[in-house]
Design a protein around this motif. Structure first.
Motif, PDB file in Angstrom:
ATOM      1  N   ALA A   1       0.831  -1.211   0.000  1.00 26.67           N
ATOM      2  CA  ALA A   1       0.000   0.000   0.000  1.00 26.67           C
ATOM      3  C   ALA A   1       0.863   1.258   0.000  1.00 26.67           C
ATOM      4  N   GLU A   2       1.944   1.253   0.764  1.00 28.98           N
ATOM      5  CA  GLU A   2       2.825   2.422   0.824  1.00 28.98           C
ATOM      6  C   GLU A   2       3.536   2.637  -0.512  1.00 28.98           C
ATOM      7  N   LEU A   3       3.954   1.568  -1.147  1.00 27.05           N
ATOM      8  CA  LEU A   3       4.615   1.698  -2.451  1.00 27.05           C
ATOM      9  C   LEU A   3       3.641   2.214  -3.504  1.00 27.05           C
ATOM     10  N   ASP A   4       2.425   1.681  -3.511  1.00 27.01           N
ATOM     11  CA  ASP A   4       1.423   2.125  -4.481  1.00 27.01           C
ATOM     12  C   ASP A   4       1.035   3.578  -4.264  1.00 27.01           C
ATOM     13  N   ARG A   5       1.055   4.000  -3.026  1.00 26.58           N
ATOM     14  CA  ARG A   5       0.652   5.372  -2.687  1.00 26.58           C
ATOM     15  C   ARG A   5       1.566   6.410  -3.328  1.00 26.58           C
ATOM     16  N   HIS A   6       2.826   6.050  -3.566  1.00 24.31           N
ATOM     17  CA  HIS A   6       3.794   7.033  -4.072  1.00 24.31           C
ATOM     18  C   HIS A   6       4.242   6.716  -5.503  1.00 24.31           C
ATOM     19  N   ARG A   7       3.407   6.013  -6.252  1.00 25.63           N
ATOM     20  CA  ARG A   7       3.753   5.649  -7.621  1.00 25.63           C
ATOM     21  C   ARG A   7       3.995   6.866  -8.514  1.00 25.63           C
ATOM     22  N   SER A   8       3.310   7.960  -8.241  1.00 27.21           N
ATOM     23  CA  SER A   8       3.423   9.139  -9.101  1.00 27.21           C
ATOM     24  C   SER A   8       4.594  10.049  -8.729  1.00 27.21           C
ATOM     25  N   ALA A   9       5.316   9.741  -7.685  1.00 28.20           N
ATOM     26  CA  ALA A   9       6.444  10.578  -7.260  1.00 28.20           C
ATOM     27  C   ALA A   9       7.547  10.560  -8.315  1.00 28.20           C
ATOM     28  N   ARG A  10       8.263  11.655  -8.413  1.00 27.90           N
ATOM     29  CA  ARG A  10       9.362  11.736  -9.381  1.00 27.90           C
ATOM     30  C   ARG A  10      10.583  10.942  -8.930  1.00 27.90           C
ATOM     31  N   ALA A  11      10.717  10.775  -7.634  1.00 26.10           N
ATOM     32  CA  ALA A  11      11.857  10.032  -7.102  1.00 26.10           C
ATOM     33  C   ALA A  11      11.473   9.393  -5.777  1.00 26.10           C
ATOM     34  N   TRP A  12      12.091   8.255  -5.486  1.00 27.16           N
ATOM     35  CA  TRP A  12      11.923   7.590  -4.201  1.00 27.16           C
ATOM     36  C   TRP A  12      13.253   7.622  -3.452  1.00 27.16           C
ATOM     37  N   VAL A  13      13.178   7.942  -2.181  1.00 30.12           N
ATOM     38  CA  VAL A  13      14.322   7.799  -1.282  1.00 30.12           C
ATOM     39  C   VAL A  13      14.018   6.625  -0.365  1.00 30.12           C
ATOM     40  N   LEU A  14      14.720   5.516  -0.568  1.00 29.01           N
ATOM     41  CA  LEU A  14      14.514   4.310   0.236  1.00 29.01           C
ATOM     42  C   LEU A  14      15.501   4.321   1.397  1.00 29.01           C
ATOM     43  N   ASP A  15      14.989   4.365   2.603  1.00 25.32           N
ATOM     44  CA  ASP A  15      15.842   4.384   3.790  1.00 25.32           C
ATOM     45  C   ASP A  15      16.142   2.944   4.203  1.00 25.32           C
ATOM     46  N   LEU A  16      17.382   2.520   4.002  1.00 32.15           N
ATOM     47  CA  LEU A  16      17.810   1.160   4.337  1.00 32.15           C
ATOM     48  C   LEU A  16      18.647   1.127   5.612  1.00 32.15           C
ATOM     49  N   ARG A  17      18.579   2.166   6.410  1.00 30.11           N
ATOM     50  CA  ARG A  17      19.394   2.248   7.622  1.00 30.11           C
ATOM     51  C   ARG A  17      18.706   1.486   8.764  1.00 30.11           C
ATOM     52  N   GLY A  18      18.806   0.192   8.710  1.00 33.64           N
ATOM     53  CA  GLY A  18      18.159  -0.633   9.720  1.00 33.64           C
ATOM     54  C   GLY A  18      18.324  -2.096   9.380  1.00 33.64           C
ATOM     55  N   THR A  19      17.532  -2.922  10.005  1.00 28.90           N
ATOM     56  CA  THR A  19      17.630  -4.367   9.792  1.00 28.90           C
ATOM     57  C   THR A  19      16.289  -4.927   9.328  1.00 28.90           C
ATOM     58  N   LEU A  20      16.367  -6.079   8.695  1.00 31.44           N
ATOM     59  CA  LEU A  20      15.191  -6.837   8.296  1.00 31.44           C
ATOM     60  C   LEU A  20      15.375  -8.274   8.746  1.00 31.44           C
ATOM     61  N   ALA A  21      14.282  -8.922   9.079  1.00 30.48           N
ATOM     62  CA  ALA A  21      14.353 -10.352   9.374  1.00 30.48           C
ATOM     63  C   ALA A  21      14.630 -11.110   8.086  1.00 30.48           C
ATOM     64  N   ASP A  22      15.400 -12.191   8.177  1.00 30.11           N
ATOM     65  CA  ASP A  22      15.711 -12.977   6.990  1.00 30.11           C
ATOM     66  C   ASP A  22      14.450 -13.499   6.302  1.00 30.11           C
ATOM     67  N   SER A  23      13.401 -13.716   7.092  1.00 28.81           N
ATOM     68  CA  SER A  23      12.155 -14.257   6.548  1.00 28.81           C
ATOM     69  C   SER A  23      11.191 -13.183   6.060  1.00 28.81           C
ATOM     70  N   SER A  24      11.552 -11.918   6.217  1.00 27.72           N
ATOM     71  CA  SER A  24      10.649 -10.826   5.853  1.00 27.72           C
ATOM     72  C   SER A  24      10.400 -10.778   4.350  1.00 27.72           C
ATOM     73  N   MET A  25       9.157 -10.498   3.960  1.00 32.16           N
ATOM     74  CA  MET A  25       8.788 -10.366   2.556  1.00 32.16           C
ATOM     75  C   MET A  25       8.854  -8.910   2.087  1.00 32.16           C
ATOM     76  N   VAL A  26       9.248  -8.003   2.973  1.00 25.56           N
ATOM     77  CA  VAL A  26       9.320  -6.584   2.616  1.00 25.56           C
ATOM     78  C   VAL A  26      10.358  -6.364   1.525  1.00 25.56           C
ATOM     79  N   ALA A  27      11.536  -6.994   1.666  1.00 26.80           N
ATOM     80  CA  ALA A  27      12.591  -6.820   0.669  1.00 26.80           C
ATOM     81  C   ALA A  27      12.124  -7.267  -0.708  1.00 26.80           C
ATOM     82  N   ALA A  28      11.430  -8.399  -0.781  1.00 31.52           N
ATOM     83  CA  ALA A  28      10.948  -8.909  -2.068  1.00 31.52           C
ATOM     84  C   ALA A  28       9.947  -7.946  -2.691  1.00 31.52           C
ATOM     85  N   ALA A  29       9.081  -7.341  -1.871  1.00 31.47           N
ATOM     86  CA  ALA A  29       8.087  -6.400  -2.388  1.00 31.47           C
ATOM     87  C   ALA A  29       8.749  -5.143  -2.938  1.00 31.47           C
ATOM     88  N   VAL A  30       9.751  -4.623  -2.229  1.00 29.01           N
ATOM     89  CA  VAL A  30      10.465  -3.431  -2.698  1.00 29.01           C
ATOM     90  C   VAL A  30      11.190  -3.729  -4.003  1.00 29.01           C
TER      91      VAL A  30
END
Length: 415
Positions: free
Chosen positions: A217-246
């Motif tokens: 939903a968050e990715l779709d919300r900003h589809r019309s933006a001219r640029a995306w700044v993806l903040d990767l300053r953190g951790t993700l669980a190895d099993s997380s599906m967030v990385a695959a969605a991005v």
């Protein structure tokens, strides 16, 4: 009990010699470290002393993904915490988040204050004493991990010194409490949403705050933006599906090699007494496998992409950073990533402890070393003491400054 203690140390030693993917990158002679650790393991009277001896041993493996976990390890590190979190900035330990309680307000502990002493020790002495409390691939990762441990300790008051913006120092007896652990936010700026529409048609998305339920939903919300700044300053669980969605949302290359896996095997028994002799005398077979990412590129986001990275970008988040670099056009802004990207497998130890060990070394797509080095950004920017005292994100500001001429000067073109 003594037999299990020595067995645990021997199991750690043998597991690292046989299974650790980065055993040729150690700073120390691991065999000598094990010899020094044996007397501590043998003389340990309690489970916490045994865990403390193992922690000191494990720290020599120079890998943030080598982790020792268990109840007694938590007891050694401390089950209670001070009412604030700390980060290393400008060579100082800076308070970044404070629990909103009457007690913390009464002590006048504020974000942006500098911690100069803890538990009665000047900060340099505390850091030197705790250096072996964490396993880290490099200095910047070690400082980050030590800052996460700094507020923790035994239940009771800790004597700390705080320096404010005027340079005035105060010495306080600050209580460590078990219940404070649940109250502390696990991310900086907890009040900030996962995505923000910035000026100039730029959208900011904090990948660390996105969840499997909200990411699409968050990715779709900003589809019309001219640029995306993806903040990767953190951790993700190895099993997380967030990385695959991005990755699915931004990829522009249908097939790409995102990393190289290096596996080492010994085809014949090796009788060398030490790890260093084994490395020199016993040839190993090396197998390199390519990690390939495949996906559909139709209907993907086509604006500019910038990723914010620093020493907190580790593990699954660091692997996402390299996957983004391989599958699309993206510019990294910030400072070097942690340099500890590999997945770990668990090795059970006596005493209810578990040791995490990376079994395969990950390298960059060109075969160059990734472990202990990290990903170097194109645009260098760092959070400073000023960032915390003014509440501004200087790394995000630098990304916006870099994006402005890219968007306005060459609109519609990709880097």
């Amino acid at each position: 009990f003594m037999g299990s203690r020595v067995l645990a140390g021997a199991r750690v030693w043998s597991a690292m010699r046989a299974r650790h993917a980065h055993r040729d990158l150690y700073d120390d002679d691991i065999d000598a470290v094990f010899e020094r650790a044996l007397p501590r393991l043998e003389s340990a009277r309690y489970a916490t002393e045994y865990a403390a001896a193992l922690l000191s041993f494990v720290s020599a493996f120079d890998d943030a993904q080598v982790t020792l976990r268990g109840a007694t390890v938590d007891s050694v590190r401390g089950v209670a915490t001070l009412p604030f979190r700390v980060r290393w900035a400008d060579g100082r330990a800076v308070v970044t988040d404070v629990v909103s309680t009457e007690e913390a307000r009464a002590l006048d502990i504020r974000v942006g204050q500098e911690l100069t002493a803890v538990d009665g020790f000047p900060l340099p002495a505390w850091l030197q004493e705790r250096r072996r409390a964490v396993s880290a691939p490099n200095d910047w990762s070690r400082q980050h991990l030590l800052m996460t441990l700094l507020p923790r300790g035994a239940v009771g008051a800790s004597l700390v010194r705080l320096r404010d913006v005027t340079g005035r120092e105060r010495q306080l007896a600050v209580p460590r409490r078990v219940e404070t652990m649940a109250l502390l936010p696990q991310v900086e700026r907890p009040w900030q949403p996962a995505s923000i529409a910035l000026s100039g048609g730029v959208a900011y998305l904090d990948v660390n705050r996105l969840t499997e339920q909200t990411v699409q939903a968050e990715l779709d919300r900003h589809r019309s933006a001219r640029a995306w700044v993806l903040d990767l300053r953190g951790t993700l669980a190895d099993s997380s599906m967030v990385a695959a969605a991005v990755l699915r949302a931004v990829r522009t290359r249908p097939v790409a090699v995102v990393a190289r896996e290096l596996h080492r095997y010994q085809s014949v028994p090796c009788l060398a007494e030490s790890l260093r002799e084994q490395t020199a005398q016993c040839p190993d077979e090396r197998e390199v496998r390519s990690r390939v990412s495949r996906g559909d590129t139709t209907g993907q986001y086509r604006g500019r992409l910038v990723a914010l990275v620093d020493e907190r970008t580790a593990g699954a988040m660091e692997r996402l950073a390299l996957a983004l670099e391989a599958t699309t056009e993206i510019t990294f802004v910030g400072s070097a990533t942690a340099g500890s990207p590999a997945e770990a497998v668990d090795v059970p130890l006596p005493g209810g402890l578990v040791l995490g060990v990376p079994a395969a070394e990950l390298r960059r797509t060109d075969g160059s070393q990734w472990q202990r080095v990290g990903i170097a950004p194109v645009v260098d920017a760092r959070l400073t003491l000023r960032s915390y005292r003014t509440g501004t994100d200087e790394v995000l500001q630098r990304a916006q400054e870099w994006l402005a001429p890219q968007l306005d000067g060459r609109a519609g073109r990709r880097r």
